[in-house]
Each structure stands twice: as structure tokens, then as C-alpha cells.
Design a protein around this motif. Structure first.
Motif, PDB file in Angstrom:
ATOM      1  N   ALA A 490      45.624  22.055  42.387  1.00 28.32           N
ATOM      2  CA  ALA A 490      46.538  22.432  41.310  1.00 28.32           C
ATOM      3  C   ALA A 490      46.786  23.925  41.191  1.00 28.32           C
ATOM      4  O   ALA A 490      47.837  24.349  40.728  1.00 28.32           O
ATOM      5  CB  ALA A 490      46.008  21.902  39.970  1.00 28.32           C
ATOM      6  N   GLY A 491      45.806  24.720  41.585  1.00 27.44           N
ATOM      7  CA  GLY A 491      45.961  26.164  41.443  1.00 27.44           C
ATOM      8  C   GLY A 491      45.464  26.652  40.099  1.00 27.44           C
ATOM      9  O   GLY A 491      45.535  25.949  39.087  1.00 27.44           O
ATOM     10  N   VAL A 560      40.075   7.408  42.993  1.00 27.47           N
ATOM     11  CA  VAL A 560      39.466   8.700  42.674  1.00 27.47           C
ATOM     12  C   VAL A 560      40.585   9.727  42.590  1.00 27.47           C
ATOM     13  O   VAL A 560      41.433   9.804  43.478  1.00 27.47           O
ATOM     14  CB  VAL A 560      38.448   9.145  43.758  1.00 27.47           C
ATOM     15  CG1 VAL A 560      37.888  10.521  43.404  1.00 27.47           C
ATOM     16  CG2 VAL A 560      37.347   8.133  43.921  1.00 27.47           C
ATOM     17  N   ILE A 561      40.593  10.498  41.526  1.00 25.44           N
ATOM     18  CA  ILE A 561      41.526  11.616  41.392  1.00 25.44           C
ATOM     19  C   ILE A 561      40.710  12.897  41.370  1.00 25.44           C
ATOM     20  O   ILE A 561      39.902  13.115  40.465  1.00 25.44           O
ATOM     21  CB  ILE A 561      42.380  11.511  40.109  1.00 25.44           C
ATOM     22  CG1 ILE A 561      43.245  10.254  40.159  1.00 25.44           C
ATOM     23  CG2 ILE A 561      43.250  12.755  39.946  1.00 25.44           C
ATOM     24  CD1 ILE A 561      44.008   9.986  38.862  1.00 25.44           C
ATOM     25  N   ASN A 562      40.892  13.736  42.376  1.00 24.49           N
ATOM     26  CA  ASN A 562      40.276  15.063  42.403  1.00 24.49           C
ATOM     27  C   ASN A 562      41.320  16.073  41.949  1.00 24.49           C
ATOM     28  O   ASN A 562      42.302  16.310  42.652  1.00 24.49           O
ATOM     29  CB  ASN A 562      39.798  15.402  43.815  1.00 24.49           C
ATOM     30  CG  ASN A 562      38.670  14.498  44.269  1.00 24.49           C
ATOM     31  OD1 ASN A 562      37.732  14.238  43.518  1.00 24.49           O
ATOM     32  ND2 ASN A 562      38.760  13.998  45.493  1.00 24.49           N
ATOM     33  N   TYR A 563      41.103  16.627  40.774  1.00 23.53           N
ATOM     34  CA  TYR A 563      42.055  17.601  40.217  1.00 23.53           C
ATOM     35  C   TYR A 563      41.347  18.950  40.175  1.00 23.53           C
ATOM     36  O   TYR A 563      40.481  19.194  39.339  1.00 23.53           O
ATOM     37  CB  TYR A 563      42.496  17.176  38.815  1.00 23.53           C
ATOM     38  CG  TYR A 563      43.635  18.013  38.285  1.00 23.53           C
ATOM     39  CD1 TYR A 563      44.954  17.621  38.452  1.00 23.53           C
ATOM     40  CD2 TYR A 563      43.396  19.216  37.624  1.00 23.53           C
ATOM     41  CE1 TYR A 563      46.003  18.389  37.978  1.00 23.53           C
ATOM     42  CE2 TYR A 563      44.429  19.994  37.165  1.00 23.53           C
ATOM     43  CZ  TYR A 563      45.731  19.574  37.338  1.00 23.53           C
ATOM     44  OH  TYR A 563      46.770  20.350  36.881  1.00 23.53           O
ATOM     45  N   PHE A 564      41.710  19.825  41.134  1.00 21.27           N
ATOM     46  CA  PHE A 564      40.987  21.089  41.295  1.00 21.27           C
ATOM     47  C   PHE A 564      41.922  22.283  41.159  1.00 21.27           C
ATOM     48  O   PHE A 564      43.073  22.252  41.614  1.00 21.27           O
ATOM     49  CB  PHE A 564      40.330  21.151  42.685  1.00 21.27           C
ATOM     50  CG  PHE A 564      39.371  20.023  42.968  1.00 21.27           C
ATOM     51  CD1 PHE A 564      38.602  19.467  41.951  1.00 21.27           C
ATOM     52  CD2 PHE A 564      39.229  19.518  44.256  1.00 21.27           C
ATOM     53  CE1 PHE A 564      37.720  18.429  42.204  1.00 21.27           C
ATOM     54  CE2 PHE A 564      38.352  18.478  44.524  1.00 21.27           C
ATOM     55  CZ  PHE A 564      37.592  17.929  43.496  1.00 21.27           C
ATOM     56  N   SER A 565      41.405  23.343  40.553  1.00 23.85           N
ATOM     57  CA  SER A 565      42.171  24.582  40.430  1.00 23.85           C
ATOM     58  C   SER A 565      41.537  25.732  41.199  1.00 23.85           C
ATOM     59  O   SER A 565      42.031  26.862  41.143  1.00 23.85           O
ATOM     60  CB  SER A 565      42.292  24.990  38.953  1.00 23.85           C
ATOM     61  OG  SER A 565      41.031  25.376  38.434  1.00 23.85           O
TER      62      SER A 565
END
Length: 658
Positions: A490-491, A560-565
Motif C-alpha cells: 500500500a505504501g 489471507v489479505i496482507n496489507y502492508f505499508s
């Protein structure tokens, strides 16, 4: 600065913003050349309102605003406009002794006042003001009123002469050595303080300030200059240096400026607003003279006489005068439609980047009657470009118009539910760019209103309309049990950006990751039954932008949802993996999809396509949202509830049923 930047060519713009060039290059790597160029050109073409300060009369007051009455004369921080909406902490009542012309100096004068606050001068000190433009001339007068001996420096003799009329001792650095002059006037001691209100790329100004200062002197930068400091110059005299931030405490603090949360006076004596009030009192008591600074007063219609000469004239202060006969109007007709609508027109609320760069290019042939924005400028600009009949700043204009059948809502997230409910109660169909609601109470009200008034409601979960996702859906039978992994690179977004505020943006899970909950539910063909979320940290207000979400679906599928910034911006932004029946499909950023073990399907490639185009083409062809809906409402409700459950799971450290 803004005018000069707007006139610059692309190469000049790039040189002025090297940090943005690197961002563009990273985006090209992730999203491709053409999507990136489209984004850049749209951003550069965005109009920016100009102006510092407005003086006028209060004609309306918000529900929670205190300290103002209808008819009050006020000075406010905001762009040039005949009618403006200003938060209460950026507005100050004008004393009776101050004219409208004088009050126009309130905001920009407070910039100089804040520099003085940081300098902390005492009675009898010698202070040098470098740069006698508008801010410098006001600063010099304020210092003199404070009991200081003031020396002004500027290369423009006309401004030196104006400063001398206020009793300021002046020098032209091109004609006399300013360091020797200051040393001579201070018996060789040097200045107690220097306030720099000049604009220059040269490092000479900061060097001169250091050399003309006494030991342990103070230097405050209000303007913009070269800042290659000499350690020796500052070390030997043990000088202090500080950059002043605009109008004072509260500047760039969203809680203070937009939400009206004041700082307690015993702890923060001088805020932005209190600086405005202090400046107005100084004008009222004649401690400073500002009307002598007015170079010209121009009617609004002749604005180019000011803006066309910026950087070329010797003007000190220019005032734009608005017509006294104007009456408030929220609606401006931009074009005239010839054909009869038969109650099937669209209306758009929100004129931000998403509307401008993603939605309107696809809806350009749709029958759009209104576009609405809070300030009006962005809506009017887009109405001109896309031949939309009306631009407006009042949402009620849409609700009362019988020709409008469907309202598209693309505002900040906290406004979605309330606007959707009002539209539904007015008998309008609703398209809401995600999320539909920020909490269960808002969602319940929307469900209740929809059932009562019988209109259609949909949400912009566009990923399911991507040709890549449709291809995956085609080759993944509903009967097959699936493991799905969606990764969002995601940033990073700074903590002070509104998306992180749970009351405004809902946080990044409710506000953004809902896209991927819907995506996995679409591929599964089943609703989410339970959810569990883990994150780097446990505070849902600050840690939801680095999270992993486990999902169970009613049909037995898992996701699975990997939401990374915290990943690199040079890496692909989105990735989807689907595993089933000894087969695997991998989708990389809606550009390339590869299949393994599937007969007749090995690779699908396209330009970046997240599904927006098809989604809005379907909406354009069916503005009343009749027949088969874009997305079944039950799916929307399930996805929204699942996003709420993810936050609850993080708080309780447990699985949560949806």
C-alpha cells in the motif's frame, strides 16, 4: 511561487521538485509509463486557489461554531473568493477602528508576528530585518512598537524609503556593507537578533546574518533563502537559528485548523487565531501603519493586472475588491443540455483526484447534470472540462432536482453514510466510492433507509470488474475449495493524513482493505463467515496499515489479505494468488496473470486495469441501476461488516464472526 511554478515548463518543474521526480520514476516501475504520465499530467493540470486573506461579513454559521454572529466583520485565512467557508480558528473579528483595507493585512502580517514571537526580543535590543517586502515592512514596524531598535536591509530603494517613513534605519546592501553598517550602529557589538524575510537562492544572506550578529545572537528565518550554513560562523559566536512556521501554533494541525480544537491559552499563549487578533489590535491602536503599504486596489474582474505582473512589478501590497452587490449562490450553470432527461441524470459529489483522474475520463459521455465540491473551484474546473451542466457547492441542489436519478459520492469517508442516507430518503439511487460506512450504526441506518425507500445502492468495489479478476473467476469453479492470498503493497502514508483518523477516514482497513475483502469474496463466490486480524502493534488507530487478515468463507474457502505499508514503492502494488484443485493462478498488479496446471490458460497480459473502466461504463449505461445490480447489496453489506470485524478482532485478539 505558485504563479511562477505554473508558468514553468516540464523540465523546469522537474528541477524545482527533484524529490517528486524520484517518486514518478518509482511509479513508472510499478504501474507502467502511460498510467504514470496520465497521473502526473492530471496533477499538474489541477487548479490551485490563490490568496492569503479575506475580509468580509458573516452570512452563515456552522452548528458547533462559537464566538461569531451574523453580520460580524471578519478577517479569515483562505483563498480569493466572494464567498468562503472558513473554520472558526482561522477567522477573527475585526475591531471597529480597523477598516476593511487595513484588515486585509491580518493573515500575512501574522507571519511576521510569529517570527518575532520566536525571536523573543526585549526592550532596547537591536534587531535587523533583512528583506523589506510586505512581511518585512510589517515585521519592522511591530519590532519598533515592541521597543526595539530596528535596522532594515533591502536592495529596492523604494522599499527602503517606505521603511524610513516608519522611523526605520535602512541600508541597501548593494551600496553599503551591511555588516559594517550594523557593527557601526551597535558600537561593535552586533545585532541582538536578525529576522530574514527575504526571498533568494543565495547563501550570502544567512552568512551576513551570522557575521552581523553579536555573540549568542538569534537568527529567525521567515522567508526562503539558500541555507548552506558556515559552521565556523555559527560556532564561534554560539548563534541560534530557527525557521518560523507561518502564522503560529496550530498551523498544519488538522485538529486545530479544521476541527476547531483550540490549544489552552495558559499553555499556548499565541496560536494562529490569537496572532490574528493581536495583529488587528496593533492596527487598531495605530502601533503599525498598513494602509501606506497598499500599492493598488483592483476590481476582481481585472485580477490579471495583479497576477499577470507578479515578479515584474515593485508592488508591496495588492488588494482585490469584490462586488458589494453579489448574492450567495451555490450553483453555476456551465453548459446547457438540449435533450430531455426523463429523470435519468447522474450527479457527482466530490471533485478530488479519484473523480478527476479515474472516474470522469470514463464517464465523459454520460449524462451528468451536477458536480459538487465544498470549495467550488475544483467542481467548476471539472464541469468546464467535461461539459457538465452545473457545478455547485451545495449537496441539497442535487437532492431537490427531480431529473437526477443517481448520486455518485466520492467525498471523504466520514461523509459517505450521511450523504447516502439523505440521497436515499430523497428517492435517489446511490453509488458510493468505498467505504459505504465507517461503523455498524451507519450501516444499519443505510440498510433501513434502503428497505424503506426502495432505491438501489452500490459501492465502488472495482477490482471484481478487472479483466484479470474476471479471467481468474472464469477458471476457478465455485465448487472448488480455494486458498487465496491478496497482498497490497500500500505504501506509507504519514500519520497526520485523514485516512488514519477513524472518525474521518476509518483507517486503512475499513477505508482501503475493504477492496480486497470484496475481491476474495467475489472469487470465492461466497460470503465471509469469520475473520481474524493481526498487525504490527495493537492500536487500531495507528497500526492497521501493516496487517495480515485471515478470512473464512461460508463455503469453506479461506483467504489471507496482507496489507502492508512498509514495502518498496518500486515493487508491484497489488498481487493475488489462488490455489485450488492442484492448480495455481498468480495475478501481478492487474497487468499480468499467469496460470499453472490449467488447460487452455497460461498467461493473460494487458495494460494496468483495476476494473474502474468497466465499472463506470456499466454505470453510464444504466444510470438508474435498474435490473441486475453492479454488485448485489448483500455482498456489499457482508464486505462492510467484515471490515468492521477485522478491527474488532485486532482489539480483542480473537476470531470474530461476521
Amino acid at each position: 511561487m505558485l504563479v511562477e511554478f505554473g508558468k514553468a515548463n516540464l523540465i523546469q518543474k522537474a528541477r524545482k521538485q527533484p524529490d517528486k521526480v524520484k517518486m514518478v520514476l518509482d511509479k513508472i516501475k510499478a504501474d507502467g509509463l502511460m498510467p504514470t504520465l496520465e497521473t502526473v499530467f492530471n496533477k499538474l493540470g489541477q487548479p490551485l486557489p490563490l490568496g492569503y486573506c479575506n475580509v468580509g461579513t458573516v452570512i452563515g454559521i456552522g452548528e458547533e461554531v462559537t464566538g461569531f454572529s451574523i453580520g460580524d466583520r471578519v478577517a479569515s485565512n483562505g483563498p480569493h473568493a466572494e464567498f468562503v467557508s472558513i473554520p472558526q480558528n482561522l477567522c477573527a473579528i475585526i475591531p471597529d477602528q480597523v477598516t476593511d483595507d487595513e484588515a486585509a493585512f491580518t493573515v500575512i502580517g501574522s507571519i511576521g508576528l510569529q517570527g518575532i514571537r520566536l525571536l523573543k526580543p526585549t526592550f532596547g535590543e537591536t534587531i535587523v530585518v533583512t528583506g523589506l517586502g510586505l512581511i518585512g515592512l510589517i515585521t519592522a514596524q511591530l519590532l519598533k512598537a515592541n521597543g526595539c531598535n530596528v535596522i532594515g536591509l533591502d536592495v529596492d530603494d523604494s522599499k527602503l524609503k517606505l521603511a524610513e517613513s516608519f522611523g526605520i534605519k535602512t541600508f541597501n546592501p548593494l551600496k553599503a556593507d551591511p555588516i559594517k553598517a550594523v557593527m557601526s550602529l551597535t558600537n561593535g557589538i552586533g545585532a541582538d537578533g536578525v529576522i530574514i524575510s527575504a526571498s533568494s537562492k543565495s547563501d550570502d544572506i544567512i552568512s551576513q546574518a551570522a557575521q552581523m550578529s553579536r555573540k549568542r545572537g538569534r537568527i529567525i528565518l521567515v522567508g526562503v533563502i539558500g541555507l548552506n550554513l558556515s559552521r565556523a560562523e555559527f560556532y564561534e559566536k554560539e548563534l541560534t537559528f530557527q525557521v518560523s512556521c507561518s502564522y503560529g501554533p496550530g498551523r498544519y494541525d488538522d485538529d486545530y485548523e479544521q476541527k476547531g480544537k483550540d490549544y489552552p491559552l495558559p499553555f499556548v499563549r499565541w496560536t494562529e487565531k490569537r496572532n490574528f487578533e493581536a495583529l488587528l489590535n496593533a492596527i487598531a491602536s495605530k502601533n503599525i501603519i498598513v494602509d501606506a503599504l497598499i500599492t493598488e486596489k483592483i476590481p476582481l474582474d481585472n485580477y490579471l493586472e495583479i497576477y499577470g505582473q507578479i515578479g515584474k512589478s515593485n508592488s508591496v501590497a495588492s488588494l482585490l475588491i469584490f462586488s458589494e452587490s453579489s448574492t450567495p449562490t451555490s450553483k453555476v450553470q456551465v453548459t446547457k443540455k438540449e435533450k430531455e432527461r426523463k429523470e435519468k441524470a447522474l450527479a457527482i459529489v466530490g471533485a478530488g483526484n479519484f473523480t478527476k483522474m479515474t472516474m470522469l475520463p470514463v464517464l465523459k459521455n454520460a449524462d451528468i447534470k451536477y458536480i459538487v465540491s465544498k470549495g467550488g473551484l475544483s467542481a467548476k474546473s471539472l464541469a468546464d472540462k467535461y461539459k457538465i451542466e452545473f457545478s455547485s457547492s451545495d449537496y441539497n441542489d442535487l437532492l431537490l432536482d427531480k431529473e437526477v436519478s443517481t448520486i455518485i459520492i466520492t467525498t471523504r469517508h466520514n461523509l459517505h453514510a450521511d450523504m447516502a442516507i439523505k440521497a436515499i430518503e430523497s428517492g435517489k439511487n446511490v453509488f458510493v466510492e468505498k467505504p459505504l460506512a465507517l461503523n455498524q450504526n451507519e450501516l444499519n441506518q443505510i440498510i433501513e433507509a434502503k428497505e424503506k425507500f426502495g432505491v438501489n445502492v452500490t459501492v465502488g468495489f472495482n477490482r471484481r470488474f478487472s479483466p484479470h479478476v474476471e479471467k481468474i473467476k472464469q477458471f476457478t469453479p465455485t465448487s472448488a475449495r480455494k486458498n487465496m492470498i491478496a497482498t497490497m503493497n500500500a505504501g506509507f502514508i504519514p500519520e497526520n493524513v485523514w485516512i488514519h483518523d477513524l472518525k474521518v477516514g476509518g483507517g486503512r482497513i475499513i477505508g482501503e482493505a475493504c477492496h480486497f475483502i470484496d475481491l476474495l469474496a467475489f472469487i470465492s463466490g461466497s460470503e465471509v463467515s469469520s475473520i481474524c486480524m493481526n498487525a504490527l502493534g495493537t492500536n487500531p488507530e495507528t497500526t492497521t496499515d501493516n496487517a495480515s487478515i485471515l478470512l473464512k468463507f461460508k463455503n469453506g474457502d479461506t483467504g489471507v489479505i496482507n496489507y502492508f505499508s512498509n514495502g518498496s514503492k518500486a515493487y508491484s502494488k497489488e498481487r493475488l494468488e489462488v490455489y485450488f484443485d492442484e492448480k495455481t493462478i498468480i495475478m501481478d498488479n492487474y497487468r499480468v496473470t499467469r496460470a499453472y496446471g490449467i488447460k487452455g490458460f497460461s498467461k493473460f497480459k494487458s495494460k494496468l486495469d483495476k476494473g474502474h473502466k468497466k465499472q463506470f461504463e456499466l454505470l453510464s449505461k444504466n444510470p438508474n441501476l435498474e435490473g441486475e445490480l453492479l454488485i448485489p447489496f448483500e455482498d456489499i453489506v457482508n464486505t462492510t461488516k467484515a471490515s468492521f470485524a477485522a478491527i474488532e478482532s485486532l482489539k480483542n485478539n480473537a476470531w470474530v464472526s461476521v
